[in-house]
Each structure stands twice: as structure tokens, then as C-alpha cells.
Design an enzyme around this catalytic site. Structure first.
Site, PDB file in Angstrom:
ATOM      1  N   HIS A 111      34.734 -23.036  10.889  1.00 29.29           N
ATOM      2  CA  HIS A 111      34.802 -23.390   9.335  1.00 29.29           C
ATOM      3  C   HIS A 111      35.521 -24.738   9.314  1.00 29.29           C
ATOM      4  CE1 HIS A 111      33.802 -19.597   8.178  1.00 29.29           C
ATOM      5  NE2 HIS A 111      34.725 -18.998   8.635  1.00 29.29           N
TER       6      HIS A 111
ATOM      7  N   HIS B  93      30.916 -14.868   9.022  1.00 28.92           N
ATOM      8  CA  HIS B  93      31.048 -15.678   7.879  1.00 28.92           C
ATOM      9  C   HIS B  93      30.190 -16.986   8.415  1.00 28.92           C
ATOM     10  CE1 HIS B  93      34.794 -13.096   7.606  1.00 28.92           C
ATOM     11  NE2 HIS B  93      34.467 -13.453   6.521  1.00 28.92           N
TER      12      HIS B  93
ATOM     13  N   ASP C  47      28.989 -15.087  14.109  1.00 27.58           N
ATOM     14  CA  ASP C  47      30.177 -14.761  13.325  1.00 27.58           C
ATOM     15  C   ASP C  47      29.923 -14.201  12.138  1.00 27.58           C
ATOM     16  OD1 ASP C  47      33.509 -15.357  13.664  1.00 27.58           O
ATOM     17  OD2 ASP C  47      32.545 -15.518  11.142  1.00 27.58           O
TER      18      ASP C  47
ATOM     19  N   ASP D  81      33.069 -10.270  14.056  1.00 29.55           N
ATOM     20  CA  ASP D  81      33.526  -9.726  12.716  1.00 29.55           C
ATOM     21  C   ASP D  81      32.460  -9.181  11.988  1.00 29.55           C
ATOM     22  OD1 ASP D  81      32.816 -12.394  12.589  1.00 29.55           O
ATOM     23  OD2 ASP D  81      34.436 -12.917  11.230  1.00 29.55           O
TER      24      ASP D  81
END
Length: 343
Positions: free
Chosen positions: A160, A198, A196, A285
Site C-alpha cells: 500500500h 486488498h 492480497d 487475507d
């Protein structure tokens, strides 16, 4: 498979995260790594090494110098202003404000360089972030020297983090640094595959206009989950990078059948593009019980995903990203690595 890990990750342990209108213990915490290490040893994956010293060269190539300086001095500057707690962004530039003028006061600088206020900075954050990227760099060197793959047990995670902002628990984009190092060591085309839950907004923005690094992400639809404002399917890259950015946003309740279809398509696109090295942003996740995600993958699905990635037969570096179902994070992470080995 060789693994790189640093005890210095423990230096970053914020005591609070703003979630749902209250302060809670951060979902991204040191114990995540302990579960991964335990599972690695249970499965006899014991080639675990401390990283070599960090090389700031490729980091400075990718990241804004002012941002790096901010990360290095933020804690001291914060304390010099008499701030009592951890660094949490309270003021951010919004529509209609100046986005190109950096405040002199540390409180303003924090807002300027932060894109998600759940992420706090502590006394040890800078040292931990450097140790994290050092693990990624050592893994890349090992693979560039001829190994099939290596696993960087990075913490804090990185995908991120943009060239000039932190957030989503990330400060330095480890996967992006590895991709740049593969380019520097002779790979003409490098793919970053982000699994991931996200979207890897930082990696996308760093390489969005480059034709030599393909970014591919499987993630929760941004209209439904963080990072909300990026990660749509129509984001294809810009300029020379047009066509080298692929997003696979999926909605709440997505199970492995649909997710695996996206993965297979991503793998086919990477192969057709002619990637010579692969970086995997390894978040787990997408697991069904993850507390801040909404996919429905089972633990065995991660083994199959690793096997599919392994069939690409590319020199591969895995960089640890998310995964917040603490007691399952080790099993799910190691399942990917074992699936990859068995391909």
C-alpha cells in the site's frame, strides 16, 4: 526455499488503530510473524536467514526523497513538538486544498505523507521498515543468483506504500523494490502478482506508466473495501505502461472457484506478456475468517494457488503482505509456499 526474516520487525508495534470509530489493537501486529515462523518450522522449512544490510540505492530510485526524509525523522520531529502519543494523521489535504505544498509543522507533514489514518508511526517504525525491505532485497539477490524462489517474511508489509505516502500498515513498498532490483539485474520484464485481498495501490501507482513492470492484482472490489479509490478493472496503465496494469476486483462472498479463474487468467496474461521474473505480494487475507476481508478461501485453496503460481516456472520472490486471521496466517502462508514447491 530460503527465507529471510529480521527480529527488527518487533520495533514497529503501534498500540492503537482507529477502526469502527474506536481505538483497537492493530490488526497488523508482531504476532502475525510468530505464527508464520512457527508453521515454517513445523513443516521443516528451516532455511531461515537474517538479511544483509539494506541497500538504499533502489529505494531512492523509486521513492520521493522528501518522503524518505520524513519517515526517517518523523518520530524525532513529532516528539520535538511535545506530542505525547504515537503519530496518527489528523489533517489531510482534501479536494480544493493545495496538494503541492508541504507543511513545515510535523502534524501537517504527517497528513501530507499519509493516505490512511489507521496506520500509526512509532519510535521504531523507520528501523523496522528498513529491516523489512532488507529481507526483500536479500531474497531478490538469492533468486537473481540462480535460486528458483525465496520468501521474504516482511513486516511491516509494503504494497500500500506509494512513492510518497504511507498507509494500510505499509511504509516502503517491498515488492516494488524487488521488481526494480530484478530489472537492474537483467530481467527485461518483471511481473508483480498481488494476491492480497486488498488492492496493492502503492505498487500500481509506482509502475503505472512503465512498460517493463506488469502489475496484476486480485482483490476486493474498491467500491466495497479499502483502498476504495483505486483498483478498478478499467485501470490499465498510462502512456508507455498502457496494458501493463491488470486488476481483478471481486465482490463480497467470492469463493475459490471464481478467485482461481481470475488467478488463471492473470497467470496466462503474465506468461503471454513475457515476464522473466515474478514478485508475489503474498497476502493471505482472502481467507474465509479474516476479520477485515470478505472473500471465502479455505486453507487448502492457498496450497492450490501456490501450485498454480509455481507452474509458471519463473524466478520468484514472495514478499509477505496481509493476513489478519492470526491463528491461521501461518498455515495459509506456508500452504502457498508448499504448493509452489510441489508444482
Amino acid at each position: 526455499m530460503r527465507i529471510y526474516y529480521s527480529e527488527d520487525h518487533r520495533l514497529h508495534f503501534p498500540q492503537a488503530e482507529l477502526s469502527g470509530g474506536q481505538f483497537v489493537t492493530p490488526f497488523e501486529r508482531p504476532s502475525r510473524v510468530e505464527y508464520v515462523l512457527t508453521r515454517l518450522r513445523e513443516r521443516s522449512l528451516t532455511d531461515i536467514n537474517a538479511p544483509a544490510a539494506v541497500d538504499m540505492g533502489p529505494i531512492r530510485t523509486l521513492l520521493d526523497p522528501g518522503y524518505l526524509s520524513f519517515l526517517e525523522t518523523a518520530w524525532d520531529d513529532w516528539k520535538a513538538e511535545g506530542m505525547a502519543g504515537e503519530i496518527i494523521a489528523a489533517n489531510v489535504p482534501a479536494r480544493g486544498m493545495h496538494m503541492d505544498r508541504i507543511p513545515q509543522n510535523i502534524d501537517g507533514k504527517v497528513g501530507y505523507y499519509c493516505h490512511a489514518s489507521e496506520t500509526a508511526i512509532t519510535r521504531g517504525t523507520w528501523a523496522a521498515a528498513l529491516s523489512s525491505v532488507a529481507c526483500a532485497q536479500s531474497a531478490q539477490r538469492h533468486v537473481a543468483a540462480g535460486a528458483d524462489a525465496a520468501f521474504a517474511l516482511c513486516r511491516p508489509p509494503g504494497h500500500h506504500a506509494t512513492a510518497d505516502q504511507y498507509g494500510g500498515y505499509c511504509f516502503i513498498n517491498n515488492a516494488a523494490v524487488v521488481a526494480e532490483m530484478f530489472r537492474n539485474s537483467g530481467a527485461a520484464r518483471v511481473a508483480v502478482l498481488d494476491i492480497d485481498f486488498h488492492h496493492g495501490n502503492g505498487t500500481q501507482t509506482i509502475f503505472y506508466d512503465r512498460p517493463d513492470v506488469m502489475f496484476v492484482s486480485l482483490h476486493g472490489a474498491p467500491q466495497e473495501t479499502y483502498p476504495y479509490f483505486i483498483g478498478y478493472a478499467d485501470e490499465k496503465g498510462a502512456g508507455a505502461g498502457e496494458g501493463a496494469n491488470l486488476n481483478y476486483p471481486m465482490t463480497a462472498g467470492t469463493g475459490y472457484d471464481l478467485w482461481a479463474q481470475a488467478l488463471d487468467d492473470a497467470i496466462a496474461r503474465i506468461t503471454a506478456w513475457g515476464a522473466q521474473a515474478l514478485v508475489v505480494s503474498l497476502g493471505v487475507d482472502a481467507y474465509k475468517d479474516d476479520p477485515i476481508s470478505f472473500f471465502k478461501l479455505e486453507s487448502d485453496d492457498f496450497t492450490d494457488a501456490g501450485r498454480r503460481i509455481g507452474r509458471m516456472r519463473l524466478p520468484t520472490v514472495f514478499c509477505m503482505e496481509g493476513g489478519y486471521a492470526i491463528e491461521a496466517v501461518g498455515v495459509n502462508t506456508v500452504n502457498v509456499l508448499e504448493g509452489f514447491k510441489d508444482a
